[in-house]
Design a protein around this motif. Structure first.
Motif, PDB file in Angstrom:
ATOM      1  N   UNK A   1       7.085   3.028  -0.106  1.00  0.00           N
ATOM      2  CA  UNK A   1       6.110   1.943   0.000  1.00  0.00           C
ATOM      3  C   UNK A   1       6.769   0.577  -0.133  1.00  0.00           C
ATOM      4  N   UNK A   2       6.649  -0.236   0.924  1.00  0.00           N
ATOM      5  CA  UNK A   2       7.159  -1.601   0.904  1.00  0.00           C
ATOM      6  C   UNK A   2       6.138  -2.499   0.202  1.00  0.00           C
ATOM      7  N   UNK A   3       6.578  -3.233  -0.812  1.00  0.00           N
ATOM      8  CA  UNK A   3       5.653  -4.077  -1.575  1.00  0.00           C
ATOM      9  C   UNK A   3       5.185  -5.310  -0.804  1.00  0.00           C
ATOM     10  N   UNK A   4       5.745  -5.559   0.383  1.00  0.00           N
ATOM     11  CA  UNK A   4       5.256  -6.655   1.226  1.00  0.00           C
ATOM     12  C   UNK A   4       4.195  -6.166   2.213  1.00  0.00           C
ATOM     13  N   UNK A   5       3.765  -4.930   2.078  1.00  0.00           N
ATOM     14  CA  UNK A   5       2.793  -4.348   2.998  1.00  0.00           C
ATOM     15  C   UNK A   5       1.486  -5.150   2.994  1.00  0.00           C
ATOM     16  N   UNK A   6       0.925  -5.439   4.175  1.00  0.00           N
ATOM     17  CA  UNK A   6      -0.372  -6.128   4.215  1.00  0.00           C
ATOM     18  C   UNK A   6      -1.458  -5.308   3.509  1.00  0.00           C
ATOM     19  N   UNK A   7      -2.408  -5.963   2.938  1.00  0.00           N
ATOM     20  CA  UNK A   7      -3.539  -5.389   2.189  1.00  0.00           C
ATOM     21  C   UNK A   7      -3.102  -4.277   1.230  1.00  0.00           C
ATOM     22  N   UNK A   8      -1.999  -4.538   0.539  1.00  0.00           N
ATOM     23  CA  UNK A   8      -1.481  -3.558  -0.413  1.00  0.00           C
ATOM     24  C   UNK A   8      -2.472  -3.291  -1.539  1.00  0.00           C
ATOM     25  N   UNK A   9      -3.208  -4.337  -1.925  1.00  0.00           N
ATOM     26  CA  UNK A   9      -4.166  -4.174  -3.017  1.00  0.00           C
ATOM     27  C   UNK A   9      -5.260  -3.169  -2.656  1.00  0.00           C
ATOM     28  N   UNK A  10      -5.543  -3.018  -1.376  1.00  0.00           N
ATOM     29  CA  UNK A  10      -6.546  -2.025  -0.941  1.00  0.00           C
ATOM     30  C   UNK A  10      -6.041  -0.613  -1.236  1.00  0.00           C
ATOM     31  N   UNK A  11      -4.767  -0.400  -1.009  1.00  0.00           N
ATOM     32  CA  UNK A  11      -4.180   0.898  -1.295  1.00  0.00           C
ATOM     33  C   UNK A  11      -4.216   1.169  -2.796  1.00  0.00           C
ATOM     34  N   UNK A  12      -3.898   0.157  -3.591  1.00  0.00           N
ATOM     35  CA  UNK A  12      -3.898   0.325  -5.048  1.00  0.00           C
ATOM     36  C   UNK A  12      -5.279   0.689  -5.561  1.00  0.00           C
ATOM     37  N   UNK A  13      -6.306  -0.036  -5.080  1.00  0.00           N
ATOM     38  CA  UNK A  13      -7.677   0.259  -5.509  1.00  0.00           C
ATOM     39  C   UNK A  13      -8.153   1.607  -4.979  1.00  0.00           C
ATOM     40  N   UNK A  14      -7.829   1.882  -3.727  1.00  0.00           N
ATOM     41  CA  UNK A  14      -8.342   3.090  -3.087  1.00  0.00           C
ATOM     42  C   UNK A  14      -7.732   4.370  -3.593  1.00  0.00           C
ATOM     43  N   UNK A  15      -6.569   4.294  -4.249  1.00  0.00           N
ATOM     44  CA  UNK A  15      -5.919   5.502  -4.738  1.00  0.00           C
ATOM     45  C   UNK A  15      -6.751   6.228  -5.786  1.00  0.00           C
ATOM     46  N   UNK A  16      -7.705   5.523  -6.404  1.00  0.00           N
ATOM     47  CA  UNK A  16      -8.549   6.189  -7.405  1.00  0.00           C
ATOM     48  C   UNK A  16      -9.346   7.326  -6.785  1.00  0.00           C
ATOM     49  N   UNK A  17      -9.614   7.227  -5.491  1.00  0.00           N
ATOM     50  CA  UNK A  17     -10.383   8.262  -4.833  1.00  0.00           C
ATOM     51  C   UNK A  17      -9.531   9.327  -4.169  1.00  0.00           C
ATOM     52  N   UNK A  18      -8.221   9.194  -4.271  1.00  0.00           N
ATOM     53  CA  UNK A  18      -7.312  10.165  -3.664  1.00  0.00           C
ATOM     54  C   UNK A  18      -6.867  11.149  -4.726  1.00  0.00           C
ATOM     55  N   UNK A  19      -7.140  12.418  -4.496  1.00  0.00           N
ATOM     56  CA  UNK A  19      -6.807  13.442  -5.488  1.00  0.00           C
ATOM     57  C   UNK A  19      -5.292  13.595  -5.620  1.00  0.00           C
ATOM     58  N   UNK A  20      -4.593  13.570  -4.498  1.00  0.00           N
ATOM     59  CA  UNK A  20      -3.153  13.769  -4.505  1.00  0.00           C
ATOM     60  C   UNK A  20      -2.446  12.564  -5.119  1.00  0.00           C
ATOM     61  N   UNK A  21      -1.416  12.794  -5.921  1.00  0.00           N
ATOM     62  CA  UNK A  21      -0.634  11.720  -6.517  1.00  0.00           C
ATOM     63  C   UNK A  21       0.851  11.981  -6.258  1.00  0.00           C
ATOM     64  N   UNK A  22       1.317  11.781  -5.025  1.00  0.00           N
ATOM     65  CA  UNK A  22       2.732  12.015  -4.742  1.00  0.00           C
ATOM     66  C   UNK A  22       3.599  10.956  -5.402  1.00  0.00           C
ATOM     67  N   UNK A  23       4.862  11.265  -5.673  1.00  0.00           N
ATOM     68  CA  UNK A  23       5.765  10.239  -6.202  1.00  0.00           C
ATOM     69  C   UNK A  23       5.954   9.118  -5.179  1.00  0.00           C
ATOM     70  N   UNK A  24       6.281   7.921  -5.691  1.00  0.00           N
ATOM     71  CA  UNK A  24       6.396   6.738  -4.842  1.00  0.00           C
ATOM     72  C   UNK A  24       7.756   6.089  -5.040  1.00  0.00           C
ATOM     73  N   UNK A  25       8.409   5.752  -3.918  1.00  0.00           N
ATOM     74  CA  UNK A  25       9.635   4.968  -3.937  1.00  0.00           C
ATOM     75  C   UNK A  25       9.302   3.594  -3.379  1.00  0.00           C
TER      76      UNK A  25
END
Length: 243
Positions: free
Chosen positions: A70-94
């Motif tokens: 995950x590139x931290x300059x990704x557009x609308x990154x905050x949407x991904x951060x908020x939306x992860x609460x609804x994602x059951x899977x929690x893969x590791x992140x680089x």
């Protein structure tokens, strides 16, 4: 953007080999995305590529991934951060992070589930970090409880403790201590340490200085746990238990 800053897709990925694990590559810059995608595929991974946080969230909800880059300059990154609460899977992140973003990033890192490389990154370092993260999922281990005697890592706070006292390690010192703990009683060469901590070999003097700084902090208030095997490298443990 000059791709030479990031290495080359023709570099042999000798540091890490995949085994068909599925990786979600979330990177905005198409040239960097192509470089990483090509390199990771050559290393044996299956790659899905997206360019926004919205796309990444949708892909995570629809498919199972072993790792997210995950590139931290990704557009609308905050949407991904908020939306992860609804994602059951929690893969590791680089994370791919600029140096000036580390102050914000480091308090959030739970090493073993999340890791980072700074930009401009080296391909070899990305491969090495990915391998370490995937090794944790492949073995089914949560490494957040690493410890040895009265020495312990609190990965949720990125903090090392000895006899309950915080050691106040730098990121490089923390990464080295983690590597020594995972390989307790095993002698690690300077080259192995350099490639794990920085993604490449920084030379004998840099390794010696890093080990010396870590040793002063870890062994200051208790029996020595970090040892030198002259001509071979360094290891962690109690001397009597290794002899």
């Amino acid at each position: 953007m000059a791709l030479t800053m990031y290495g080359s897709a023709t570099e042999k990925p000798s540091l890490a080999r995949g085994a068909g694990q599925r990786v979600l590559l979330a990177v905005e810059d198409p040239e960097v995305a192509e470089l990483l995608s090509t390199t990771l595929e050559l290393a044996g991974y299956r790659i899905d590529t997206v360019g926004t946080g919205t796309e990444a969230l949708a892909r995570l909800g629809a498919h199972r991934f072993d790792l997210v880059v995950l590139d931290l300059t990704l557009p609308d990154l905050e949407r991904l951060t908020r939306g992860q609460r609804g994602v059951i899977q929690r893969p590791p992140v680089l994370f791919l992070a600029a140096c000036d973003a580390l102050g914000r990033l480091l308090p959030e890192l739970g090493l073993g589930e999340k890791d980072y490389v700074t930009k401009p990154f080296r391909i070899a370092e990305v491969l090495a970090r990915a391998q370490v993260l995937l090794r944790g999922t492949n073995t089914g281990r949560r490494e957040s409880g690493l410890g040895y005697g009265d020495l312990a890592l609190d990965d949720s706070a990125c903090q090392a403790l000895r006899a309950g006292q915080a050691l106040h390690l730098t990121p490089a010192e923390y990464r080295l201590l983690r590597y020594l703990l995972v390989n307790a009683h095993k002698v690690l060469s300077k080259e192995q340490i350099g490639r794990y901590v920085w993604g490449d070999f920084h030379g004998d003097n840099a390794i010696e200085q890093l080990v010396s700084r870590l040793r002063r902090k870890v062994d200051r208030e208790g029996p020595a746990l970090i040892h030198t095997r002259r001509g071979f490298g360094y290891w962690l443990g109690r001397s009597a238990e290794r002899e």
